[in-house]
Design a protein around this motif. Structure first.
Motif, PDB file in Angstrom:
ATOM      1  N   THR A   1       0.127   3.298   3.628  1.00  0.00           N
ATOM      2  CA  THR A   1       0.431   2.649   4.915  1.00  0.00           C
ATOM      3  C   THR A   1       1.722   1.847   4.889  1.00  0.00           C
ATOM      4  O   THR A   1       2.248   1.484   5.933  1.00  0.00           O
ATOM      5  CB  THR A   1      -0.712   1.709   5.333  1.00  0.00           C
TER       6      THR A   1
ATOM      7  N   GLN B   1       5.259   1.528  -8.216  1.00  0.00           N
ATOM      8  CA  GLN B   1       5.169   0.809  -6.953  1.00  0.00           C
ATOM      9  C   GLN B   1       6.286  -0.221  -6.940  1.00  0.00           C
ATOM     10  O   GLN B   1       6.695  -0.706  -7.996  1.00  0.00           O
ATOM     11  CB  GLN B   1       3.840   0.071  -6.818  1.00  0.00           C
TER      12      GLN B   1
ATOM     13  N   LYS C   1      -0.613  -5.444   0.899  1.00  0.00           N
ATOM     14  CA  LYS C   1      -2.003  -5.283   0.508  1.00  0.00           C
ATOM     15  C   LYS C   1      -2.582  -6.581  -0.089  1.00  0.00           C
ATOM     16  O   LYS C   1      -3.686  -6.969   0.240  1.00  0.00           O
ATOM     17  CB  LYS C   1      -2.085  -4.143  -0.509  1.00  0.00           C
TER      18      LYS C   1
ATOM     19  N   ARG D   1      -4.570  -7.342   3.240  1.00  0.00           N
ATOM     20  CA  ARG D   1      -4.787  -6.162   4.076  1.00  0.00           C
ATOM     21  C   ARG D   1      -5.731  -6.527   5.225  1.00  0.00           C
ATOM     22  O   ARG D   1      -6.703  -7.267   5.032  1.00  0.00           O
ATOM     23  CB  ARG D   1      -5.392  -5.048   3.234  1.00  0.00           C
TER      24      ARG D   1
ATOM     25  N   ASP E   1       0.852  -1.192   0.000  1.00  0.00           N
ATOM     26  CA  ASP E   1       0.000   0.000   0.000  1.00  0.00           C
ATOM     27  C   ASP E   1       0.886   1.239   0.000  1.00  0.00           C
ATOM     28  O   ASP E   1       1.809   1.363   0.813  1.00  0.00           O
ATOM     29  CB  ASP E   1      -0.914  -0.015   1.230  1.00  0.00           C
ATOM     30  N   ASP E   2       0.618   2.169  -0.913  1.00  0.00           N
ATOM     31  CA  ASP E   2       1.431   3.384  -1.041  1.00  0.00           C
ATOM     32  C   ASP E   2       1.413   4.235   0.221  1.00  0.00           C
ATOM     33  O   ASP E   2       2.426   4.846   0.572  1.00  0.00           O
ATOM     34  CB  ASP E   2       0.937   4.244  -2.210  1.00  0.00           C
TER      35      ASP E   2
END
Length: 148
Positions: free
Chosen positions: A38, A142, A42, A63, A35-36
């Motif tokens: 947190t 990512q 994910k 998640r 996740d970008d």
């Protein structure tokens, strides 16, 4: 005499140890998406290859609190209302000749239903995968982590 027996065994051992490293410089395999915001894991995506073309599917939602029955309600193509688990999010990616880069396909953001061009680049000896989704020249990258 002893040298003739030991040298081939050493060469075979070195080749066996190096082979997994060579095999890892490919997007094919299992990946944890991050996740970008947190920075938590994910999902788990499995990338496979058939006839030189890569595809990737969501295999697990990792998640906390993720709904295992969630569907791609935001999708607008053939994936509309399909379950996230098993959803094909990477399509049509091919290796760029002479480079350790895979390009030319698309990636789906299932949360937003948006489809982007994608470039996949293994880094850190294949332990990570840079996944660049873009439209024209605008995009984001990512970093996914290989599952051992």
């Amino acid at each position: 005499m002893k040298t003739r027996i030991v040298a081939p065994r050493i060469a075979a051992l070195l080749l066996a140890l190096a082979a997994p490293a060579w095999a890892q410089m490919t997007p094919v395999g299992r990946w944890h998406t991050i996740d970008d915001e947190t920075k938590e894991v994910k999902s788990e995506v499995v990338i496979t290859e058939k006839d030189g073309v890569l595809t990737g599917r969501i295999d697990k939602l990792l998640r906390k609190g993720a709904d295992p029955n969630r569907r791609c309600t935001a999708c607008e193509d053939d994936r509309k209302d399909q379950p996230f688990i098993g959803l094909e999010i990477i399509r049509g990616v091919r290796k760029v000749e002479g480079k350790e880069v895979w390009d030319g396909g698309t990636i789906l953001d299932p949360e937003k239903g948006k489809i982007y061009s994608v470039r996949l680049t293994p880094v850190d000896g294949g332990s990570k995968l840079e996944v660049r989704g873009y439209f024209l020249f605008i995009g984001r990258t990512q970093t996914w982590v290989r599952v051992n």
